[in-house]
Design a protein around this motif. Sequence first.
Motif, PDB file in Angstrom:
ATOM      1  N   LEU A 156       0.824  -1.206   0.000  1.00  0.00           N
ATOM      2  CA  LEU A 156       0.000   0.000   0.000  1.00  0.00           C
ATOM      3  C   LEU A 156       0.859   1.258   0.000  1.00  0.00           C
ATOM      4  N   VAL A 157       1.982   1.218   0.718  1.00  0.00           N
ATOM      5  CA  VAL A 157       2.888   2.363   0.719  1.00  0.00           C
ATOM      6  C   VAL A 157       3.471   2.572  -0.686  1.00  0.00           C
ATOM      7  N   ILE A 158       3.847   1.482  -1.320  1.00  0.00           N
ATOM      8  CA  ILE A 158       4.391   1.585  -2.680  1.00  0.00           C
ATOM      9  C   ILE A 158       3.329   2.133  -3.633  1.00  0.00           C
ATOM     10  N   ARG A 159       2.090   1.669  -3.462  1.00  0.00           N
ATOM     11  CA  ARG A 159       1.006   2.191  -4.298  1.00  0.00           C
ATOM     12  C   ARG A 159       0.856   3.693  -4.078  1.00  0.00           C
ATOM     13  N   GLY A 160       0.923   4.119  -2.821  1.00  0.00           N
ATOM     14  CA  GLY A 160       0.853   5.549  -2.521  1.00  0.00           C
ATOM     15  C   GLY A 160       1.997   6.310  -3.159  1.00  0.00           C
ATOM     16  N   ALA A 165       3.979  10.119  -7.067  1.00  0.00           N
ATOM     17  CA  ALA A 165       4.926  10.460  -8.133  1.00  0.00           C
ATOM     18  C   ALA A 165       4.206  10.848  -9.413  1.00  0.00           C
ATOM     19  N   ALA A 166       3.011  10.283  -9.604  1.00  0.00           N
ATOM     20  CA  ALA A 166       2.222  10.595 -10.806  1.00  0.00           C
ATOM     21  C   ALA A 166       1.353  11.837 -10.618  1.00  0.00           C
ATOM     22  N   GLY A 167       1.434  12.466  -9.443  1.00  0.00           N
ATOM     23  CA  GLY A 167       0.659  13.675  -9.181  1.00  0.00           C
ATOM     24  C   GLY A 167      -0.783  13.408  -8.784  1.00  0.00           C
ATOM     25  N   LYS A 168      -1.108  12.163  -8.448  1.00  0.00           N
ATOM     26  CA  LYS A 168      -2.481  11.808  -8.057  1.00  0.00           C
ATOM     27  C   LYS A 168      -2.556  11.778  -6.530  1.00  0.00           C
ATOM     28  N   GLN A 169      -2.712  12.972  -5.951  1.00  0.00           N
ATOM     29  CA  GLN A 169      -2.609  13.092  -4.502  1.00  0.00           C
ATOM     30  C   GLN A 169      -3.772  12.436  -3.760  1.00  0.00           C
ATOM     31  N   ALA A 170      -4.970  12.519  -4.291  1.00  0.00           N
ATOM     32  CA  ALA A 170      -6.123  11.923  -3.614  1.00  0.00           C
ATOM     33  C   ALA A 170      -5.938  10.410  -3.484  1.00  0.00           C
ATOM     34  N   GLU A 171      -5.500   9.778  -4.585  1.00  0.00           N
ATOM     35  CA  GLU A 171      -5.267   8.334  -4.561  1.00  0.00           C
ATOM     36  C   GLU A 171      -4.111   7.984  -3.614  1.00  0.00           C
ATOM     37  N   ALA A 172      -3.094   8.855  -3.605  1.00  0.00           N
ATOM     38  CA  ALA A 172      -1.942   8.622  -2.722  1.00  0.00           C
ATOM     39  C   ALA A 172      -2.382   8.699  -1.265  1.00  0.00           C
ATOM     40  N   ARG A 173      -3.214   9.703  -0.940  1.00  0.00           N
ATOM     41  CA  ARG A 173      -3.706   9.835   0.437  1.00  0.00           C
ATOM     42  C   ARG A 173      -4.481   8.587   0.862  1.00  0.00           C
ATOM     43  N   GLU A 174      -5.296   8.078  -0.035  1.00  0.00           N
ATOM     44  CA  GLU A 174      -6.085   6.886   0.288  1.00  0.00           C
ATOM     45  C   GLU A 174      -5.178   5.683   0.546  1.00  0.00           C
ATOM     46  N   ALA A 175      -4.167   5.519  -0.301  1.00  0.00           N
ATOM     47  CA  ALA A 175      -3.252   4.383  -0.149  1.00  0.00           C
ATOM     48  C   ALA A 175      -2.454   4.486   1.149  1.00  0.00           C
ATOM     49  N   TYR A 176      -1.927   5.668   1.441  1.00  0.00           N
ATOM     50  CA  TYR A 176      -1.152   5.847   2.662  1.00  0.00           C
ATOM     51  C   TYR A 176      -2.020   5.643   3.909  1.00  0.00           C
ATOM     52  N   THR A 177      -3.239   6.175   3.854  1.00  0.00           N
ATOM     53  CA  THR A 177      -4.147   6.021   4.994  1.00  0.00           C
ATOM     54  C   THR A 177      -4.472   4.550   5.234  1.00  0.00           C
ATOM     55  N   SER A 178      -4.687   3.810   4.150  1.00  0.00           N
ATOM     56  CA  SER A 178      -4.950   2.374   4.277  1.00  0.00           C
ATOM     57  C   SER A 178      -3.737   1.645   4.836  1.00  0.00           C
ATOM     58  N   ALA A 179      -2.553   2.083   4.419  1.00  0.00           N
ATOM     59  CA  ALA A 179      -1.333   1.444   4.910  1.00  0.00           C
ATOM     60  C   ALA A 179      -1.192   1.609   6.416  1.00  0.00           C
ATOM     61  N   LEU A 180      -1.596   2.765   6.921  1.00  0.00           N
ATOM     62  CA  LEU A 180      -1.467   3.035   8.351  1.00  0.00           C
ATOM     63  C   LEU A 180      -2.331   2.104   9.202  1.00  0.00           C
ATOM     64  N   THR A 181      -3.426   1.608   8.629  1.00  0.00           N
ATOM     65  CA  THR A 181      -4.304   0.726   9.409  1.00  0.00           C
ATOM     66  C   THR A 181      -3.622  -0.590   9.763  1.00  0.00           C
ATOM     67  N   GLY A 182      -2.645  -0.976   8.975  1.00  0.00           N
ATOM     68  CA  GLY A 182      -1.956  -2.241   9.230  1.00  0.00           C
ATOM     69  C   GLY A 182      -0.626  -2.086   9.927  1.00  0.00           C
ATOM     70  N   LEU A 183      -0.301  -0.861  10.344  1.00  0.00           N
ATOM     71  CA  LEU A 183       0.996  -0.626  10.989  1.00  0.00           C
ATOM     72  C   LEU A 183       0.829  -0.361  12.477  1.00  0.00           C
ATOM     73  N   ASP A 184       1.640  -1.024  13.267  1.00  0.00           N
ATOM     74  CA  ASP A 184       1.634  -0.809  14.705  1.00  0.00           C
ATOM     75  C   ASP A 184       2.145   0.594  15.016  1.00  0.00           C
TER      76      ASP A 184
END
Length: 211
Positions: A156-160, A165-184
Amino acid sequence: MAIDDLLDEHEQSERVRSWLRNNGAGLIGGVALGLAVIFGWQWWQKDRQQSSEQANQAYEKAVASIAGTDLKKAEASVASLNGKQGVYADLAALRLAKAQVDGGQRDAAIATLRAIKPEPALQPVVQQRLARLLIDAGKHDEALRLIGDAKDSASLVIRGDAYAAAGKQAEAREAYTSALTGLDVASPLRRLVELKLADVGGTPPKSGDSV
């Protein structure tokens, strides 16, 4: 000995001979098959052990080559393992790719990782490393296809990263936020992901908040 006893013994011996005539071939064949299985298993075990030792020796040789300064020689050494040494070949190729990146040869590292046909256990590692290099090379869409719909935090972090990098910030925010749910909360990666999220306009959750 009574006549009746002699007749009984004779009858029994005849029955035994008759049974052997009818079933002897099968009995011998069964014994032969059993021996073949035993010796075949022993041969297979010995051959497997020899193959493992040879694979380990070839791997150590490739690793020594990678540690040198001649990466072309190292590439040839790793290539000689492909298709023969299974996971040893995969591990050697991963080491080579890292050496290539460290040596400023990103494109060569991409080619090395592309050539790997990884064992199932190593496939996510290979895909993630290759995706990161593809992002660095500006090949965001290819990196996203490679990661696919993987839901683990690293992917998910890589997807973000690819979206950012492609300038798609909304999608990046979603991916990073999802990644945080699985991190201690104590994970070293969590702080980095929070910084990435903030960088694309997101708001990292406060400690104790749900994501």
